[in-house]
Write a protein that holds these residues in place. Structure first.
Motif, PDB file in Angstrom:
ATOM      1  N   ALA A   8      11.874  -1.004  -3.324  1.00 41.18           N
ATOM      2  CA  ALA A   8      11.778  -0.594  -1.989  1.00 41.18           C
ATOM      3  C   ALA A   8      13.809   0.607  -2.124  1.00 41.18           C
ATOM      4  O   ALA A   8      13.511   1.545  -1.941  1.00 41.18           O
ATOM      5  N   TYR A   9      14.373  -0.285  -2.092  1.00 39.62           N
ATOM      6  CA  TYR A   9      15.716   0.719  -1.899  1.00 39.62           C
ATOM      7  C   TYR A   9      16.103   1.453  -3.229  1.00 39.62           C
ATOM      8  O   TYR A   9      16.216   2.875  -3.345  1.00 39.62           O
ATOM      9  N   ALA A  10      15.316   1.210  -4.128  1.00 31.33           N
ATOM     10  CA  ALA A  10      15.722   2.438  -5.424  1.00 31.33           C
ATOM     11  C   ALA A  10      15.135   3.702  -4.792  1.00 31.33           C
ATOM     12  O   ALA A  10      15.264   4.544  -5.174  1.00 31.33           O
ATOM     13  N   GLU A  11      13.237   3.996  -4.507  1.00 37.22           N
ATOM     14  CA  GLU A  11      12.373   4.443  -3.975  1.00 37.22           C
ATOM     15  C   GLU A  11      13.335   5.081  -2.745  1.00 37.22           C
ATOM     16  O   GLU A  11      12.976   6.594  -2.826  1.00 37.22           O
ATOM     17  N   MET A  12      13.906   4.350  -1.358  1.00 40.23           N
ATOM     18  CA  MET A  12      14.693   4.947  -0.596  1.00 40.23           C
ATOM     19  C   MET A  12      15.051   6.477  -1.025  1.00 40.23           C
ATOM     20  O   MET A  12      15.936   7.133  -0.614  1.00 40.23           O
ATOM     21  N   MET A  13      16.520   6.225  -2.398  1.00 38.42           N
ATOM     22  CA  MET A  13      17.642   6.463  -3.003  1.00 38.42           C
ATOM     23  C   MET A  13      16.929   7.501  -3.525  1.00 38.42           C
ATOM     24  O   MET A  13      17.826   8.842  -3.785  1.00 38.42           O
ATOM     25  N   GLN A  14      15.994   7.430  -3.542  1.00 34.72           N
ATOM     26  CA  GLN A  14      15.483   8.266  -4.820  1.00 34.72           C
ATOM     27  C   GLN A  14      14.793   9.309  -4.029  1.00 34.72           C
ATOM     28  O   GLN A  14      14.681  10.956  -3.945  1.00 34.72           O
ATOM     29  N   ASP A  73      10.585  -1.716   4.065  1.00 35.97           N
ATOM     30  CA  ASP A  73      10.424  -2.401   3.015  1.00 35.97           C
ATOM     31  C   ASP A  73       8.688  -2.952   2.690  1.00 35.97           C
ATOM     32  O   ASP A  73       8.523  -4.379   2.620  1.00 35.97           O
ATOM     33  N   PRO A  74       7.717  -1.757   1.966  1.00 35.59           N
ATOM     34  CA  PRO A  74       6.619  -2.336   2.042  1.00 35.59           C
ATOM     35  C   PRO A  74       6.245  -3.192   0.625  1.00 35.59           C
ATOM     36  O   PRO A  74       5.005  -4.237   0.657  1.00 35.59           O
ATOM     37  N   TYR A  75       7.181  -3.481   0.122  1.00 32.66           N
ATOM     38  CA  TYR A  75       6.860  -4.237  -0.754  1.00 32.66           C
ATOM     39  C   TYR A  75       8.154  -6.075  -0.888  1.00 32.66           C
ATOM     40  O   TYR A  75       7.871  -7.032  -1.866  1.00 32.66           O
ATOM     41  N   ALA A  76       8.876  -6.332   0.260  1.00 32.93           N
ATOM     42  CA  ALA A  76       9.291  -7.192   1.125  1.00 32.93           C
ATOM     43  C   ALA A  76       8.175  -9.345   1.547  1.00 32.93           C
ATOM     44  O   ALA A  76       6.805  -7.979   1.818  1.00 32.93           O
ATOM     45  N   THR A  94      14.225  -4.954  -0.691  1.00 33.75           N
ATOM     46  CA  THR A  94      13.926  -5.318  -3.362  1.00 33.75           C
ATOM     47  C   THR A  94      14.135  -4.175  -3.265  1.00 33.75           C
ATOM     48  O   THR A  94      14.661  -3.544  -2.692  1.00 33.75           O
ATOM     49  N   ASP A  95      14.630  -5.130  -4.251  1.00 35.38           N
ATOM     50  CA  ASP A  95      14.886  -3.757  -5.360  1.00 35.38           C
ATOM     51  C   ASP A  95      13.597  -2.174  -5.386  1.00 35.38           C
ATOM     52  O   ASP A  95      15.376  -1.114  -5.637  1.00 35.38           O
ATOM     53  N   ALA A 139       0.956  -0.988  -0.198  1.00 37.17           N
ATOM     54  CA  ALA A 139       0.085   0.034  -0.151  1.00 37.17           C
ATOM     55  C   ALA A 139       1.001   0.729  -0.229  1.00 37.17           C
ATOM     56  O   ALA A 139       0.531   2.283   0.330  1.00 37.17           O
ATOM     57  N   ALA A 140       1.895   1.016  -0.485  1.00 36.85           N
ATOM     58  CA  ALA A 140       3.126   2.179  -0.344  1.00 36.85           C
ATOM     59  C   ALA A 140       2.544   3.024  -1.396  1.00 36.85           C
ATOM     60  O   ALA A 140       2.154   2.239  -2.266  1.00 36.85           O
ATOM     61  N   PHE A 141       3.251   4.190  -1.367  1.00 41.45           N
ATOM     62  CA  PHE A 141       2.701   5.399  -2.249  1.00 41.45           C
ATOM     63  C   PHE A 141       3.510   5.081  -3.341  1.00 41.45           C
ATOM     64  O   PHE A 141       4.614   3.789  -3.336  1.00 41.45           O
ATOM     65  N   THR A 142       2.733   4.562  -4.355  1.00 38.59           N
ATOM     66  CA  THR A 142       3.022   4.870  -5.795  1.00 38.59           C
ATOM     67  C   THR A 142       3.187   5.693  -7.241  1.00 38.59           C
ATOM     68  O   THR A 142       3.401   5.110  -8.166  1.00 38.59           O
TER      69      THR A 142
END
Length: 374
Positions: free
Chosen positions: A61-67, A47-50, A58-59, A15-18
């Motif tokens: 979650a990590y990408a969004e964290m860095m964003q 990590d809401p996708y794990a 997950t790839d 349900a995290a922001f998309t």
């Protein structure tokens, strides 16, 4: 049961922001923000996708964290409150952190010195500072503070809302301030070169602790009580006292910024500017008390957050105004680029680049360096 925000966020699942990515077009492709050290002095790593039980990020979650542009987040090792066996609860919780770091050596960097923060930025890793939001796991056994430091815990919050052996939290009606043990706890925190955090403290506890402290300290996540009279917010006198000791006061993205418990972006900005004006530009920062990523309030997430709030009320650790339907965010900044947009909005209000760099991370970096070295 120890129910905390990490569990609540995890239960929200996908349900995290998309929504859309960072609006770099507003600030340029390579702005000062992209080069800056950005520190969220209190938040939650999730990590809401794990899948449940998986420690590897997950790839996505990590990408969004860095964003988000955040260099370092301070996360919480539980428990908080007067649980039956807080030391055992702590040992389980710190074990979970070890698992997360071990599963993500290429993505997460545990911060023990200020140099680690610079290393995280340089190596494009996400830095995590581990800290407590209570001293209940220490209680009268002050030698446990040395063990906390060995475990990589770098900040210690004295109280969490209710009273404990060290002093009274923000919700304790007697507001009796620090105990003798609390004063000794502060002395030992400083001797161990840990960072003292006064968040969630009672008004008298925070004032007395700021007076007792000999080294720079922080209130990692709070608001200005002069703007919103809520016990989780901090008086101007205590804000000044922390600043006078060289410390930093972080402003949160929480309902307590508004009497309505639904703060607007303008109200958040008002609290940031008030703390900056009272403390000075060298003593204000950001500690959202949110997850590093934003939240989409679909029905599943609302239920998870409402269940979490009911559990807090049951445990007696909920602050006035916490209730189902009241969510721990500022809706106007509930986007993946919220830190960047806050900086942009303040820039439009006349904040200089230098002042913004201090707010977004420079001030906390200075205090961390003074506390831990590096």
């Amino acid at each position: 049961m120890i129910f905390n925000r990490r569990q609540m966020l995890a239960s929200a699942g996908a349900a995290a922001f998309t929504g859309p990515g960072i609006a770099k077009s507003q600030m340029g492709a390579a702005t000062w923000y992209d080069r800056a050290i950005v520190i969220d002095a209190l938040g939650g790593l999730n990590d809401p996708y794990a899948a449940e039980g998986i420690s590897r990020l997950t790839d996505r979650a990590y990408a969004e964290m860095m964003q988000t542009g955040v260099t370092v987040l301070r996360d919480t090792v539980f428990p908080v409150g007067n649980t039956p066996d807080p030391w055992s609860d702590y040992q389980k919780a710190i074990g979970n952190f070890r698992e997360n770091f071990s599963a993500n050596p290429d993505r997460l960097l545990q911060v023990r010195t200020a140099a680690d923060i610079l290393k995280a930025k340089r190596e494009s890793k996400f830095g995590v500072i581990v800290g407590t939001q209570d001293s209940c796991m220490v209680s009268a056994d002050l030698d446990r503070l040395a063990q906390l430091k060995k475990d990589g815990v770098m900040t210690v919050q004295l109280t969490y809302n209710n009273g404990n052996l060290a002093g009274d939290g923000s919700l304790e009606p007697r507001d009796a301030g620090l105990t003798k043990l609390g004063r000794r706890t502060i002395e030992r925190i400083e001797a161990e070169k840990l960072l003292l955090d006064l968040s969630h403290g009672g008004a008298r506890t925070m004032a007395e602790a700021a007076s007792v402290a000999q080294r720079p300290l922080v209130i990692s996540h709070t608001g200005a009580r002069a703007l919103t009279d809520h016990p989780r917010n901090t008086s101007d006198a205590t804000i000044r006292a922390v600043a006078n000791k060289g410390g930093v006061v972080g402003v949160y993205f929480m309902p307590f910024l508004s009497a309505s418990m639904r703060p607007t972006g303008a109200e958040l900005v008002a609290h940031v500017e008030h703390v900056a004006n009272v403390a000075g530009e060298d003593h204000v920062g950001i500690g959202t008390d949110n997850g590093v990523m934003p939240t989409m309030l679909d029905e599943k997430t609302k239920k998870s957050m409402d269940d979490w709030t009911r559990e807090r009320i049951k445990q007696g650790i909920a602050a006035p105004g916490e209730a189902p339907g009241v969510y721990t965010l500022v809706a106007d900044y509930n986007s993946i680029d919220r830190y960047r947009r806050l900086a942009l909005d303040l820039e439009r209000r006349g904040w200089s680049q230098g002042r913004l760099e201090k707010l977004m991370g420079g001030n906390f970096l200075r205090v961390y360096r003074e506390a831990w070295g590096g």
